[in-house]
Design an enzyme around this catalytic site. Structure first.
Site, PDB file in Angstrom:
ATOM      1  N   THR A 132      36.415  37.480  35.160  1.00  0.00           N
ATOM      2  CA  THR A 132      37.706  37.081  34.446  1.00  0.00           C
ATOM      3  C   THR A 132      37.689  37.213  33.064  1.00  0.00           C
ATOM      4  OG1 THR A 132      39.299  35.312  34.309  1.00  0.00           O
ATOM      5  CG2 THR A 132      36.994  34.970  34.865  1.00  0.00           C
ATOM      6  N   ASP A 133      38.804  37.177  32.179  1.00  0.00           N
ATOM      7  CA  ASP A 133      38.795  36.962  30.759  1.00  0.00           C
ATOM      8  C   ASP A 133      38.456  35.761  30.230  1.00  0.00           C
ATOM      9  OD1 ASP A 133      41.253  35.890  31.522  1.00  0.00           O
ATOM     10  OD2 ASP A 133      42.547  37.053  30.209  1.00  0.00           O
ATOM     11  N   GLU A 134      38.700  34.591  31.301  1.00  0.00           N
ATOM     12  CA  GLU A 134      38.391  33.425  30.884  1.00  0.00           C
ATOM     13  C   GLU A 134      37.013  33.100  30.314  1.00  0.00           C
ATOM     14  OE1 GLU A 134      40.074  30.363  33.484  1.00  0.00           O
ATOM     15  OE2 GLU A 134      41.851  31.587  33.918  1.00  0.00           O
ATOM     16  N   TYR A 158      35.530  26.224  36.214  1.00  0.00           N
ATOM     17  CA  TYR A 158      35.742  27.916  36.878  1.00  0.00           C
ATOM     18  C   TYR A 158      35.261  28.795  36.004  1.00  0.00           C
ATOM     19  CZ  TYR A 158      38.108  32.273  37.815  1.00  0.00           C
ATOM     20  OH  TYR A 158      38.404  33.304  37.757  1.00  0.00           O
ATOM     21  N   LYS A 162      32.135  31.486  36.461  1.00  0.00           N
ATOM     22  CA  LYS A 162      32.378  32.996  36.498  1.00  0.00           C
ATOM     23  C   LYS A 162      31.375  33.403  35.376  1.00  0.00           C
ATOM     24  CE  LYS A 162      34.603  35.337  38.470  1.00  0.00           C
ATOM     25  NZ  LYS A 162      34.537  35.966  39.857  1.00  0.00           N
TER      26      LYS A 162
END
Ligand code: NAD
Ligand code: DAU
Length: 351
Positions: A132-134, A158, A162
């Site tokens: 993810t970009d997060e 989260y 990741k």
């Protein structure tokens, strides 16, 4: 054949369905069927021998080793994860167990399998990790979009889980030579998305005449990508990506949340002739809420020739129509567990 983890979830189911319309190569689909996994998403594949569903956990190394020995896949597409930021704030433990420990166990088992392969088979093998970009954290309004070398600065349990899984995948390439690929993608939307995430939640709440909860001032910015475009990007990275590389995937569609919700209301007004804007309700903000994500997707375009096909306008129209046409699916995923989550989580936000 290929092995997909998490193929009964939102992106996973879209990926499996898409894969089997593009190719005759079989898919082993390993999924634990958590609240987010749903075999109904794959109902159209019933009786299709190219889809082999296996109910199981990525933490179960014995099961994975047996599957690898039995089916000898040429690639792993790793999507299985706990994926909802709000749930990670309420209960991070499961995120650590699946996203970090589970990814480690999967990686390690796959590494042992890969080591036993020979010559061209070993060379051609790929482990593609969907992230993810997060992991890059939050951007200020005018900062340049995330490139693949942006510093990792995850802010939620989260995104931290990741980020850890990305680092493990990187290490297995660097240390052991496992041919890995990592993709970091922005916010997906489309068919089969569980109605805990912004877009499907707003559509199903509006249709039920419930309020549309906007966290904080609604000016947080995300980049939105239609899920089928994400699937085609994953296919392209698998086909032509260079082992050890990371590819950012995005839709070139940065928008504030409130604009997304107004667009959904406009579409529903048009398709259902009612006024949905009046349901918008500002509620307490998400703790640690990232202000802005933006993806610089030039590397995947330059190196692999991939660009998204859908604009936000075309993708969101298809998505709203899909939810209108699949209200039986919506009703069936709104089980007891779903209702409990919505009640406890949104009670806190409304105060
Ligand atoms: P999802 O929550 O809809 O689906 C996750 C799937 O993984 C479910 O089918 C679930 O049953 C399965 N699963 C969970 N724990 C498992 C375990 N221990 N073993 C086996 N299966 C397990 O998630 P999604 O939105 O489809 O996201 C898929 C992947 O893409 C995730 O890795 C997520 O981090 C990543 N991602 C998602 C988005 C997005 O916008 N949704 C964007 C970028 C990246
Ligand atoms: O950026 C990629 C990520 O996008 C993925 O890695 C995650 O798996 C996926 O869940 C998504 O994370 P977000 O936190 O951005 O998605 P979510 O749909 O939960 O929220 C989108 C934005 O909308 C965010 O700024 C929070 C806001 N929001 C969300 C909900 C559920 C609201 O204002 N109200 C809500 O009720």
């Amino acid at each position: 054949m290929i092995l997909v983890t998490g193929g009964a979830g939102f992106i996973g189911a879209n990926f499996v369905l898409d894969w089997l319309t593009q190719s005759d190569e079989s898919v082993i689909n390993l999924d634990k069927l958590t609240y987010a996994g749903n075999l109904q998403n794959l109902a159209s594949l019933e009786g299709d021998s190219r889809h082999i569903f296996v109910h199981g956990d990525i933490n179960d190394q014995q099961k994975i080793a047996t599957l690898l020995r039995e089916y000898q896949p040429r690639a792993i597409i790793h999507l299985a994860a706990e994926s909802h930021v709000d749930r990670s704030i309420h209960g991070p433990e499961e995120f650590i167990q699946t996203n970090i420990v589970g990814t480690f166990r999967l990686l390690d088992t796959v590494y042992r399998y890969w080591k036993e392969q020979e010559g061209k088979t070993q060379q051609a093998f790929r482990f593609l990790h969907v992230s993810t970009d997060e992991v890059y954290g939050s951007l200020s309004k005018d900062a340049p979009a995330f490139t693949e070398v942006h510093r990792y600065q995850p802010n939620s349990p989260y995104s931290a889980s990741k980020a850890s899984s990305d680092q493990l995948v990187r290490a297995y390439h660097h240390t052991y030579g496992l041919p890995t690929l990592i993709t970091n993608c922005s916010n997906n939307y489309g068919a089969f998305q569980f109605p805990e995430k912004l877009i499907p939640l707003m559509i199903v709440n509006a249709l039920a005449g419930k309020s549309l909860p906007i966290y904080g001032d609604g000016q947080q910015i995300r980049d939105w990508l239609y899920v089928k475009d994400h699937c085609s990007a994953i296919r392209r990275v698998l086909e032509a990506g260079t082992p050890g590389e990371t590819y950012n995937i995005g839709g070139w569609n940065e928008k504030p949340n409130i604009e997304i919700v107004h667009t959904i209301c406009n579409l529903l007004n048009e398709l259902r002739s009612a006024d949905y804007h009046k349901l918008i309700k500002y509620v307490a903000d998400r703790p640690g809420h990232d202000r802005r994500y933006a993806i610089d997707a030039r590397k995947i375009e330059r190196d692999l020739g991939w660009r998204p096909v859908e604009t936000f306008e075309t993708g969101i129209r298809k998505t709203v129509k899909w939810y209108l046409d699949h209200q039986d699916w919506v009703a069936s995923v709104q089980s007891g567990e779903y209702r409990k989550w919505i009640e406890t989580h949104y009670q806190e936000h409304v105060g």
